[in-house]
Structure formats: C-alpha cells, structure tokens
Design an enzyme around this catalytic site. Structure first.
Site, mmCIF file in Angstrom:
data_model
loop_
_atom_site.group_PDB
_atom_site.id
_atom_site.type_symbol
_atom_site.label_atom_id
_atom_site.label_comp_id
_atom_site.label_asym_id
_atom_site.label_seq_id
_atom_site.Cartn_x
_atom_site.Cartn_y
_atom_site.Cartn_z
ATOM 1 N N ASP A 27 0.855 -1.177 0.000
ATOM 2 C CA ASP A 27 0.000 0.000 0.000
ATOM 3 C C ASP A 27 0.895 1.233 0.000
ATOM 4 O O ASP A 27 2.111 1.139 0.132
ATOM 5 C CB ASP A 27 -0.944 -0.020 1.209
ATOM 6 N N GLU B 151 -10.376 6.926 4.629
ATOM 7 C CA GLU B 151 -9.282 6.488 5.505
ATOM 8 C C GLU B 151 -9.264 7.248 6.825
ATOM 9 O O GLU B 151 -10.304 7.489 7.416
ATOM 10 C CB GLU B 151 -7.950 6.584 4.743
#
Length: 769
Positions: A285, A481
């Site tokens: 990621d 997020e």
C-alpha cells in the site's frame, strides 16, 4: 487454513518457460524496476528509460496531466504513453497500470458510481455484486487500464474506523461470498492458457490481513488478537478470492500483534503463498513498506524479504530503486527472492494479455456510464436501502402528495457518493461530474411528479405551500481512511438538520429521514423525531434508486419494496464496539412486513465533549470541544446569520490584534504528507491595508493578497496547503494553536468554518507572514 487452488492461473509449463527465458535476459536493474510502482504525479513516461518501473498507479488525488477531472480519452492517452515508454525501456516489458476503482471507476467523471461496499453488504446478493464487478471492469478497461485495487475484504469490528464503509459486512461468510463474486466479476472466470479478455481487469484482494480488526478502530493500527480469531473472522475472504483467481493481493498498513503486515514473513510468504497457494503477486500500500521496523520509504529490504513482491512507492520510487539495487548487490536481499517476485509479476502480466506479439487491447470509451451499467447501479441502490422505522405507514409516499425534499444531502452528489469519488476524500464531488447521475432529491422530485404529486426541492427546508410530508436527507460529510476515524459513534448534526426536523414537526409535518453514512451511527434523537427512517449508506450517483423504493406510482405501489437488511448492528448509544445494539445485523423492515418502532434511547452514554477532532477547529460559528476560541482586547465578536441562524461569528479589529483557536497539541504531519489544506469559509466584510496573517502553529502566511482578490461581502473559501505552513516554520508534529488570524485595525470578517481537509487541488503558497 486450507490450501487453495487458483483456477486458470498460468503456471503452465509453456508460460513458466517464457518467464524463465525472460529472467535470464533481464539485468538486475530491470528486475528491481519490475518490483516498484510509482504514481503518475511523480513519474513521467520519460523516467522509465532510466528507471524501468514495472507498474504505474494513479492515486486517489492524481489525475492525468494534473487534471482530476480528465476525460476517459485523456486517461487512455496517458496510459498509452506509459505503456509505449515501457515497451522501449530495458527488457521491453509493459507496465501494469493500477487505479483505485473501489465503487465503480470512481476517479473518472461520467463513470457509473455504485454504492460503497457497506451498502452492497446490505443487499446480501452475491450475484448482483458479480454484475457490479463486471460493469466496473468494463468501464476501467474502457480507459485502457487493466488493474484495480479492489475488492476490500476487511471485516470491520470497531466502526470508529474511517474505512468501515469499505467493508461489506460483519459476517465473514458474506465477505467471503462477496470476495468470490467481485473477483469473478472484475476478472471474469479465469481459464488456463487464455488471457483475461479486453473487458475485464485484474482484481486485488485487500488489505491483507485484519485491517478491520485494529485496536479501537484506528486506521493503520494494530490487530491485538489471537490466531484463531485472525483466521475465523478476518481471513475468510482471502481463500475465496484466491479460489476465484485473484491475481494480486495488497498488504495492509496495519499490524498483527505489533508486527507490520508489510514485514510479516509468516503471513505474506508462509500463509498466503504457501498454505493458501496464492500464485499471483503481493503489492504494498501507499509507502507502507516504510512503516516496517528499521525501514524508510526509500530503503526496505525487510519488506521484500518478508514476501512483498511490488512496493507501492508513489513518490519514493527513485530512492527505493537505487537503494534496493544496492541491497541486492550487497547480499541483503537474496537473488532467489528477486527472481520469485519478478516471476510472479510477469505471470500476472502474461495472464492479462500484456505480453507477446498480440497483446490484449483495452479501450472502449463508449462503455463509460453505459445505460446497462447505470441500470445495475440503480438496482443496487434500491436493494441496499434499509428501513429502520415506518410508523403510521408514512412510506411509500402516496401518489398526489405534496412533498418537501430538504436537508444538506438532498441535492449533494458529494454526500451521497462519499469518499473515493473523483478525489481521495470526495469532498468536492459535484452533480456536474456525473451528468448521467441524479441526486437523491432530484430523483424523488421526478418520481413524485410522474405519480401525480408535487415536490419542492429545498435543502434549507423553506417552503411557501405547506407540504403533506417532508423527506429530509442528511448524514456524514465525505471522508476516506484516517480522515474518517472518529472517537465514538455519535452522529453530530453540523448543518442544523436536527433543528430543521424539529421545526417541521412543530408545524405538524410528518418527516421521513434518509440517512447517508458510511457506518451505522447513534442517532437516537433523530430516530425519535422521525416518523420514518431509512439507512441509505453511500449510494453513489444513481439517486433515482432511492425513489424507486420510497415513492408509490400512480397504482399506489412503489417499483420496489425494501430488500436490504443491516450488514452491521445499529448502535443503541455512541459506544463502540457495539455490544447491545438497537437493531441487530440482519434487521430491516419491509412494506410487506411492517411494524411500529417505539421510542429509542437518546443518551449517547459517552462524553461527547471529549471527542477531539484534529481536523475541525471551528464549525458553524463555534469552536467545538476541546478547541476554544481566544480573542485579545483588540478584537470583538458577535454571532450572526450567514446561511442559517447564528451559524457564523463576525470578528472586528478595533486595533491591531489576533484571534486564536487553541487546544491540546495534535500531530498534523500525516495530513500534510497527504496534501491536506486548511480551509476557511468566511465573508470578508472590511479589508484594510496591511498584512492579514493566518498561522498554523508557528508557521505564518500573509493572505492579504488572496483576500483582495476575493469578493467583498460575499461568502468565499480560502484554501492553503498545510505544507505551506511547514515551509514557513511550523512544527506540524505538535500543533496546539491550529489557527491564528492576525490583522490590523479595521479588518472585519465573518467566519463560519475552519478545518483541514483533503481536496486534491493544486494551490500555491501565500507569502510568508
């Protein structure tokens, strides 16, 4: 954990022999390049001649040629430029191009945007999820792209996590069924010896592992759980996705019992590649390798040795390339590990039809927002709605009714689409971005008119002709997020929706609440104030799907009954995790099976004043706890009406002085790294000569020149990148005064909101103060 077969994966001798031959021809630098992925915001096609990267991505705030609202043709042209450059570089191996198409091809205006995963979970319909995957793949491929970072297989346990809406459900079995369905939809059924066709793309099972199980729901946090729970609750989606042929898996930012997943050899190599039999490649990621102990974003042998095959190094690719090359030469990374990683990457490139003399060509722009895809999205919206309350049979809205459609979400494409839409946080998404879409309010107005009724769309709730019923659409503002992490599960009205509902009820008008959110939230007072309450999640662009269920046609029946049930329990108070829910997972009323809901608890049972927000400093004219407003003797303040009653405060400088918002020190470095901006919603009422300084911490900037360009006496928005304050000397790791405004005598400003948020815009820095 059982070993999985991977149907259709090209472990065939002929393919493996071609890969072996390629590996023998490749230089070490070419192999290292395959293992690194850079972002379009920092890599040009020309860079690939010196740095033969194996993959390019377009992150949530990256658009072709710096334009986040680029057309499908521009996306295809950009991809083609990278592809052509890679074919001329090094071993001539084409790049993989990846994108976050997490609920449709969501970076692209005009695409079909589906409900976020939590809404899909409410449908309990794997077959429809597979059709959504196929439609999404068709639109991704239409722009020449062959890889999406989806599906998310998290099983969120603490809904304070800002990525909860990326999880399908609390039930691991449903997550597994959906993982299988979405991978099949995106990639098509894989067949040995045949590449993925031109209308399908590679899927990514993510985020491996237990990102939904972190302590207190912290983004990028630590899952403090035993192996039995890890397997039974959080791992079930991965064997299912691998069985369906998932070509890639993404490692999670998070940790398991203190060990970062990007550096956990046991999980990445022994379990995923060994016991699960995963034959594709593991991608990292966003700079996640840099969080492994002893690593930085430009140096992390430990992550590659643990089993990471491709590092997502969006802005660190150049340093990581040079360092990794040296580490292999020094023996810190075995050559066998490099060859294994590159073999896995090449295996996927072969499967996608990128290799060879006759590559699979993707690119059919007419599939963007195709009518068939829009119909699938509209069906998904209707099936995702969950009816929590319908006292008195207020729904469906009757033919011929006079209806007021109100609330901040009534005509807001941003609120109904949520994060990961055009931009990472989705805050500036507009209806104009999706001309084939429809806001919820406009969908209701159209449907009511067709049924012989009369509807007024009025977000602020004003009307001249008293309605028979009001539909109020409201909920969470867009986020993604960590920006969405919250301290508790209390819904906090920020646009006066509670006062609006109270005013309507006081006038004898029944109220239907349509609640937009990325998670179940405690909203006891609003549930009690509403005659009907619908959990609509984040439905995407096809708002007409809401009307299909809420509005009865001329025959007195709606096009669809409610079919959705809760994918997560609905909290009875604001505490999390939810242990004693108001409504359990699986709850959902229908018209066919109606029941009355009595009064519910209105006590959040937590101290809401203790919920600090690092990002919201001033809201509707008030500094929310724990922030507090301070004025020196030169500045006076009074509450005023800007867009609603007393929703702003006017400050007047009788002499040179300052106002400040102070509170507990907060760390804003991550926000700065992610490109967040300070946003001031204000009206400049009087602007004297001299500097007007805005400060974050110890970094001060002069915004006088910006304000002189702004319209006087009208509400305006000023945005300043956080990095500008760091460049001006602010220590963003410890900010106790997130906002200070210093001005000379005669400055008058009406301030409504002050916050820091991700917008994706490119804004220059004002002069240093």
């Amino acid at each position: 954990m059982a070993r999985c077969a991977q149907p259709g994966s090209d472990h065939r001798p002929a393919t493996e022999a071609r890969i072996t031959a390629l590996l023998k021809r490749m230089t070490l630098a070419q192999k290292i390049g395959q293992m690194i992925q850079g972002d379009i915001s920092s890599v040009t096609p020309a860079d690939l001649q010196r740095y033969p990267l194996g993959s390019i991505l377009a992150g949530g705030n990256s658009g072709p040629y710096g334009n986040e609202r680029a057309s499908g043709a521009e996306w295809a042209r950009l991809v083609g430029e990278y592809r052509a450059a890679s074919a001329k570089a090094g071993a001539g191996i084409p790049i993989l191009f990846g994108v976050d198409a997490v609920h449709g091809h969501s970076n692209l205006p005009g695409a079909t945007i589906f409900p976020h995963n939590i809404g899909l979970g409410a449908m309990h319909d794997p077959a429809l999820v597979q059709r959504i995957g196929a439609a999404t793949a068709d639109e991704i491929a239409a722009t020449g792209i062959e890889w999406t970072f989806a599906p998310t297989l998290a099983v969120p346990q603490d809904l304070r996590w800002g990525r909860s809406y990326e999880g399908y459900a609390a039930d691991p079995a449903l997550v597994a069924a959906y993982g299988r369905a979405m991978v099949t939809g995106l990639q098509g059924p894989l067949r040995a010896g045949r590449p993925v066709d031109s209308t399908h793309v590679a899927a990514t099972a993510k985020h491996y592992l237990a990102d939904g199980g972190t302590f207190e729901g912290k983004d990028q946090g630590d899952a403090r759980i035993g192996e039995a729970e890890l397997v039974a609750r959080h791992a079930q989606g991965y064997p299912a996705a691998i069985d369906a042929g998932a070509l890639t898996v993404m490692a999670s930012f998070s940790s398991w019992n203190g060990v970062k997943n990007h550096g956990n050899r046991s999980l990445l190599t022994d379990v995923l590649k060994g016991r699960m039999g995963f034959g594709g490649f593991v991608v990292g990621d966003w700079n996640g390798h840099g969080q492994v102990e002893g690593c930085t974003v430009t140096s992390c042998a430990a992550s590659f040795n643990a089993g990471l095959d491709m590092a997502m190094a969006p802005d660190s690719w150049k340093g990581l390339f040079d360092t990794t090359l040296a580490q292999v030469q020094q023996g810190a990374i075995p050559m066998a590990r490099i060859d294994d990683a590159v073999r896995r990457i090449l295996r996927v490139k072969f499967k996608l039809g990128l290799m060879g003399a006759a590559p699979v060509l993707r690119g059919a722009p007419d599939q963007l927002g195709a009518p068939a895809h829009l119909a699938v999205a509209r069906e998904a919206v209707a099936k995702s709605l969950v009816l929590l309350k319908n006292n008195g049979g207020l729904l469906p809205l009757k033919p011929g009714a006079k209806v007021l459609v109100a609330g901040p979400g009534a005509d807001s494409m941003a609120m109904q689409a949520g994060g990961w839409t055009i931009t990472w946080q989705g805050t500036d998404t507009a209806a104009a971005d999706f001309p084939r879409g429809e806001t919820i309010g406009r969908g209701l107005v159209d449907a009511l008119a067709k049924a012989g009724g009369k509807a007024t769309l009025s977000p602020d709730g004003q009307f001249t002709d008293k309605p028979d019923v009001a539909v109020v659409v409201y909920g969470e503002a867009p986020y993604a997020e960590f920006q969405g992490d919250v301290a508790n599960l209390a819904f906090r009205p920020r646009h006066g929706e509670d006062a609006l509902i109270a005013r309507l009820k006081a006038q004898g008008i029944p109220v239907v609440s349509v609640f937009l959110s990325g998670r179940p939230l405690f909203a006891g007072p609003l549930l009690n104030a509403s005659d009907a309450f619908v959990a609509a999640w984040l439905p995407g662009t096809q708002g007409a799907g809401v009307a299909d269920v809420l509005v009865a046609g001329a025959n007195g029946k709606p096009a669809r009954d409610f079919a959705g049930t809760l994918p997560f329990p609905w909290p009875a108070d604001a505490r999390s995790p939810v242990t004693a829910p108001l409504f359990p997972a699986g709850y959902g009323l229908t018209y066919a099976h109606a029941q009355s809901v009595g009064p519910v608890n209105e006590d959040p049972r937590v101290d809401l004043s203790a919920a600090a927000s690092d990002n919201l400093w001033f809201n509707r004219g008030v500094a929310p706890s724990p922030w507090h407003l301070g004025l020196d003797n030169a500045v006076t303040a009074r509450s005023v009406d800007l867009a609603a009653q007393e929703d702003a405060r006017q400050f007047t400088w009788a002499a040179p002085g300052a106002l400040a918002i102070d509170g507990p020190p907060v760390d804003l470095t991550r926000q700065a790294d992610e490109g967040f901006e300070v946003r001031l919603d204000w009206r400049i009422d009087a602007l004297p000569a001299g500097p007007i300084k805005v400060s974050v911490g110890t970094g001060s900037l002069d915004v006088a020149s910006l304000l002189r360009l702004a319209p006087q006496g009208a509400v305006t928005q000023t945005r300043i990148p956080l990095r500008c304050f760091a460049d001006a000397g602010a220590n963003l790791k410890e900010v106790g005064t997130p906002l200070r405004i210093t001005a000379p005598q005669g400055f008058v400003v009406t301030l409504s909101n002050a916050r820091v948020e991700a917008t994706g815009s490119v804004v220059p820095c004002p002069p240093k103060g």
